[in-house]
Design a protein around this motif. Structure first.
Motif, PDB file in Angstrom:
ATOM      1  N   GLN A 140      31.773  -0.183 -52.549  1.00 10.08           N
ATOM      2  CA  GLN A 140      31.093  -0.920 -51.488  1.00 10.08           C
ATOM      3  C   GLN A 140      29.573  -0.778 -51.590  1.00 10.08           C
ATOM      4  O   GLN A 140      28.843  -1.605 -51.081  1.00 10.08           O
ATOM      5  N   ARG A 141      29.099   0.273 -52.235  1.00  9.84           N
ATOM      6  CA  ARG A 141      27.658   0.516 -52.370  1.00  9.84           C
ATOM      7  C   ARG A 141      27.211   0.222 -53.791  1.00  9.84           C
ATOM      8  O   ARG A 141      26.936   1.113 -54.562  1.00  9.84           O
ATOM      9  N   GLY A 142      27.151  -1.006 -54.183  1.00 12.30           N
ATOM     10  CA  GLY A 142      26.650  -1.378 -55.501  1.00 12.30           C
ATOM     11  C   GLY A 142      27.649  -2.079 -56.389  1.00 12.30           C
ATOM     12  O   GLY A 142      27.288  -2.793 -57.292  1.00 12.30           O
ATOM     13  N   GLY A 143      28.928  -1.833 -56.155  1.00 10.63           N
ATOM     14  CA  GLY A 143      29.941  -2.517 -56.938  1.00 10.63           C
ATOM     15  C   GLY A 143      30.363  -1.774 -58.182  1.00 10.63           C
ATOM     16  O   GLY A 143      30.018  -0.618 -58.402  1.00 10.63           O
ATOM     17  N   TYR A 144      31.104  -2.471 -59.020  1.00 12.22           N
ATOM     18  CA  TYR A 144      31.665  -1.907 -60.246  1.00 12.22           C
ATOM     19  C   TYR A 144      31.941  -3.033 -61.230  1.00 12.22           C
ATOM     20  O   TYR A 144      31.888  -4.215 -60.882  1.00 12.22           O
TER      21      TYR A 144
END
Length: 163
Positions: free
Chosen positions: A115-119
């Motif tokens: 949720q904080r930056g993605g993948y």
């Protein structure tokens, strides 16, 4: 004299054929030895069940290799530590198929916090990404110099794949 000429002709013909048609094993060995970067790294480690990250493009300067998950590349635990955080320019997947977990998910944030930056994920069949600058995360962040954790997942767990 006839035998000597016949022997000489046979040797010349054999030598000419040998130069024109090299043995397949010699050809394959030469190709692998002449390979560079990610191709050479893949063939060196093929099937060892690990993910590797490199500090430079084309799989040069190994940061680390891991058969397991690492929730924080910036801590002092796991196969990736301290300065490895946010230092990858290329990645390699030589994983093996084990219960479907043959895809590596790379996260922009530690602790797999998508949720904080993605993948972004790397399939075993894709093998490697020689330059992470071409890839971004599910959150729109560039993947080069931006990986803080990784874990092995199934392909169905990924919304975005690297190329």
């Amino acid at each position: 004299m006839r035998k000597a000429r016949h022997l000489l002709a046979t040797l010349v013909t054999t030598a000419a054929l040998g130069l024109a048609l090299p043995l397949p094993s010699a050809q394959a060995a030469g190709s692998a030895a002449a390979g560079a970067g990610c191709d050479a790294e893949y063939f060196k480690y093929k099937g060892d069940g690990k993910v590797r990250a490199y500090h430079e493009t084309d799989c040069r300067i190994l940061l680390g290799a891991d058969a397991g998950d690492d929730p924080n590349w910036g801590d002092g635990a796991g196969m990736f530590q301290g300065g490895d955080n946010d230092s990858a320019f290329s990645v390699l997947n030589t994983g093996t198929y084990s219960g479907g977990y043959d895809v590596v998910a790379f996260y922009v944030s530690p602790n797999y916090e998508w949720q904080r930056g993605g993948y972004s994920c790397l399939k075993r069949s894709e093998i490697y990404v020689d330059d992470l600058a071409r890839n971004d995360s599910t959150g729109g962040y560039p993947m080069w110099y931006n990986i803080s954790s990784h874990r092995w997942v199934t392909a169905s767990a990924c919304a975005k794949f690297m190329s």
